[in-house]
Design an enzyme around this catalytic site. Structure first.
Site, PDB file in Angstrom:
ATOM      1  N   HIS A  23       2.605  17.904  -9.193  1.00  0.00           N
ATOM      2  CA  HIS A  23       1.230  17.885  -9.151  1.00  0.00           C
ATOM      3  C   HIS A  23       0.420  16.682  -8.480  1.00  0.00           C
ATOM      4  O   HIS A  23      -0.555  16.901  -7.944  1.00  0.00           O
ATOM      5  CB  HIS A  23       0.787  17.470 -10.814  1.00  0.00           C
ATOM      6  CG  HIS A  23       0.933  18.660 -11.730  1.00  0.00           C
ATOM      7  ND1 HIS A  23      -0.103  19.242 -12.511  1.00  0.00           N
ATOM      8  CD2 HIS A  23       2.067  19.532 -12.096  1.00  0.00           C
ATOM      9  CE1 HIS A  23       0.218  20.366 -12.808  1.00  0.00           C
ATOM     10  NE2 HIS A  23       1.496  20.486 -12.833  1.00  0.00           N
ATOM     11  N   ASP A 117      -6.179  15.316 -12.833  1.00  0.00           N
ATOM     12  CA  ASP A 117      -5.694  16.402 -12.566  1.00  0.00           C
ATOM     13  C   ASP A 117      -6.018  17.233 -14.216  1.00  0.00           C
ATOM     14  O   ASP A 117      -6.284  16.810 -14.903  1.00  0.00           O
ATOM     15  CB  ASP A 117      -3.999  16.413 -12.777  1.00  0.00           C
ATOM     16  CG  ASP A 117      -3.375  17.615 -12.838  1.00  0.00           C
ATOM     17  OD1 ASP A 117      -3.347  18.237 -13.921  1.00  0.00           O
ATOM     18  OD2 ASP A 117      -2.441  17.807 -11.890  1.00  0.00           O
ATOM     19  N   GLN A 336       9.223  22.931   5.778  1.00  0.00           N
ATOM     20  CA  GLN A 336       8.759  24.212   5.463  1.00  0.00           C
ATOM     21  C   GLN A 336       7.320  24.742   5.813  1.00  0.00           C
ATOM     22  O   GLN A 336       7.207  25.804   6.596  1.00  0.00           O
ATOM     23  CB  GLN A 336       8.549  24.081   3.783  1.00  0.00           C
ATOM     24  CG  GLN A 336       8.248  25.355   3.299  1.00  0.00           C
ATOM     25  CD  GLN A 336       8.462  25.404   1.591  1.00  0.00           C
ATOM     26  OE1 GLN A 336       9.406  25.168   1.117  1.00  0.00           O
ATOM     27  NE2 GLN A 336       7.401  25.649   0.961  1.00  0.00           N
ATOM     28  N   GLY A 374       6.719  28.250 -16.146  1.00  0.00           N
ATOM     29  CA  GLY A 374       5.368  28.130 -15.806  1.00  0.00           C
ATOM     30  C   GLY A 374       4.365  29.134 -15.051  1.00  0.00           C
ATOM     31  O   GLY A 374       4.574  30.368 -15.726  1.00  0.00           O
TER      32      GLY A 374
END
Length: 454
Positions: A23, A117, A336, A374
């Site tokens: 997060h 958040d 990545q 999740g």
């Protein structure tokens, strides 16, 4: 999207991260973007010491300052991640108030905006007490936000006690979720509300309409039905991504770390031929599935790059690394984003986590998903049946034969060509969204105004 912006006078923004999983990094990336665009605004970034230590960067704008908040854990804590989250929640409200006050005193500026958040839903009341605006970041996609926003409706319609027998039922009673099954929803939706995370996500869904703005790392064109449904429900509902297409939120290209030579290796491969396997930083499939992946790669003979932590390499079949030395490479870390952008990339095998999914979308690369927990199930389902840019591994687990079949479908069959074409279209839409006057560009300017206005 980093056009200098001058508020009417100096302002102070407190940014509060959820210090678990992945997060905090995207929230810091957004803070970096906002700070660059509003250089006279001070951004105080709050997270736990452990989280902050993993985020520090030498190239941050000077108007970002880090502050540690206590994690609420007793000394020598050895409990599970859910227990750590619960203890953090129990301590967060009181301890965050104290740290915010200390930061205000230190810099001589009152906090005018509390940017948090979405998992930290209790900040709605804190913002009222501080006479500050509340701006909320949802770290995943619109699909999972929908699931948590409508938690009560889903539980009432399906029935908590009947859910085991209704896993194949569709959520057609929610706009934009017509192709989504009950079994695709995050486990917290039907979870025990006495536990910290299911309760927090439900409370979040109830609290979000109080926010001055809700924003997420996505783009409107990816989920138009969900966007249309959400816009009237919030004061501002803002897609500002994909962040992977905004270099100012990450390290500059000249600073790319590639210690194992992945980028040099992929330059020698044919277009759309390489398989990249990466399961993020939090979870990895169990050892038996790692064996199945290795066996499928070896038998398919496709070129591959596999990002696998060193501690998990012990599970690979004996002799696998030697036998596939010319075919591919297994490395403990890979760049990545840059790999996905390369023309040789053919398919991205991942856990269907939101950051990975959106990076793949941004690069126009089809996916093979293996959801773990999740929002993974929702993201994988959307990739397969809504966006039609990927596949979920058969029965949700890797087998040698199932993995071989997926690789063949995407790399060599007509179905894969269709996925590649759809992925390319989404990539083009994403690039347009973040360009000047694109939907994400315009939404970012609205977000910036909400965050720094005084």
């Amino acid at each position: 999207m980093t056009k200098p912006y001058e508020p009417t006078r100096d302002s102070h923004v407190a940014v509060l991260a959820f210090p678990f999983g992945t997060h905090a990094p995207p929230l810091l990336g957004i803070t970096r973007l906002l700070a660059s665009a509003a250089p006279t605004t001070l951004f105080s970034f709050f997270s736990t010491a452990q989280s902050n230590s993993s985020l520090h960067s030498s190239d941050l704008p000077e108007n970002i300052r880090f502050h540690d908040v206590p994690d609420g854990l007793p000394e020598g804590f050895t409990g599970s991640p859910p227990e750590a989250i619960e203890l953090f929640y129990e301590a967060a409200t009181e301890k965050c108030r104290r740290e915010f006050a200390a930061a205000e005193t230190e810099v001589g500026r009152e906090v005018k905006c509390l940017l948090t958040d979405a998992f930290l839903w209790f900040a709605a009341d804190m913002a009222v007490e501080m006479k500050a605006s509340w701006v909320v970041f949802w770290a995943s996609g619109a699909n999972s936000l929908t699931a948590h926003f409508y938690t009560d409706l889903i539980r009432e319609t399906i029935g908590v006690s009947e859910v085991d027998g209704r896993m194949e039922d569709m959520l057609g009673f929610i706009p934009g979720m017509e192709k989504i099954r009950v079994k695709d929803t995050p486990e917290e939706v039907f979870g025990n509300l006495d536990f910290a995370l299911p309760n927090a996500l439900r409370q979040m869904g109830l609290a979000l309409p109080r926010a001055n703005a809700v924003f997420l790392n996505s783009f409107e064109e990816l989920d138009p039905a969900l966007t249309r449904n959400f816009k009237p429900k919030f004061k501002h509902y803002l897609n500002i991504g994909p962040l992977a297409l905004l270099p100012s939120t990450t390290q500059e290209e000249t600073q790319i770390c590639d210690p194992h030579g992945c980028l040099d290796w992929i330059k020698k491969r044919s277009p759309a031929s390489v398989v990249y396997i990466g399961f993020g930083t939090v979870m990895t499939p169990p050892p038996g599935e790692l064996v199945a992946i290795a066996q499928g790669l070896e038998s398919s003979k496709v070129p591959f790059i596999w990002s696998l932590k060193e501690r998990n390499m012990v599970h690979l079949p004996k002799g696998f690394l030697d036998r596939t030395r010319e075919q591919g490479m297994v490395v403990p870390w890979a760049p990545q984003v840059q790999l996905l952008k390369h023309e040789a990339m053919g398919v991205f095998v991942n856990h269907s986590g939101w950051n990975s999914v959106l990076e793949s979308v941004s690069a126009g690369v089809p996916m093979i998903g293996r959801p773990i927990f999740g929002d993974h199930g929702l993201n994988g389902r959307f990739a397969e049946v809504v966006w039609e840019i990927g596949m979920t591994i058969c029965d949700g687990v890797f087998t040698k034969e199932g993995f071989e079949k997926c690789l063949d479908q995407i790399l060599f069959q007509d179905a894969g060509k269709t996925m590649k074409s759809n992925a390319k279209k989404l990539k083009e839409q994403a690039q347009k969204a973040v360009s000047v006057n694109g939907s994400s560009f315009e939404n970012f300017m609205v977000l910036l105004d909400e965050v720094v206005k005084v």
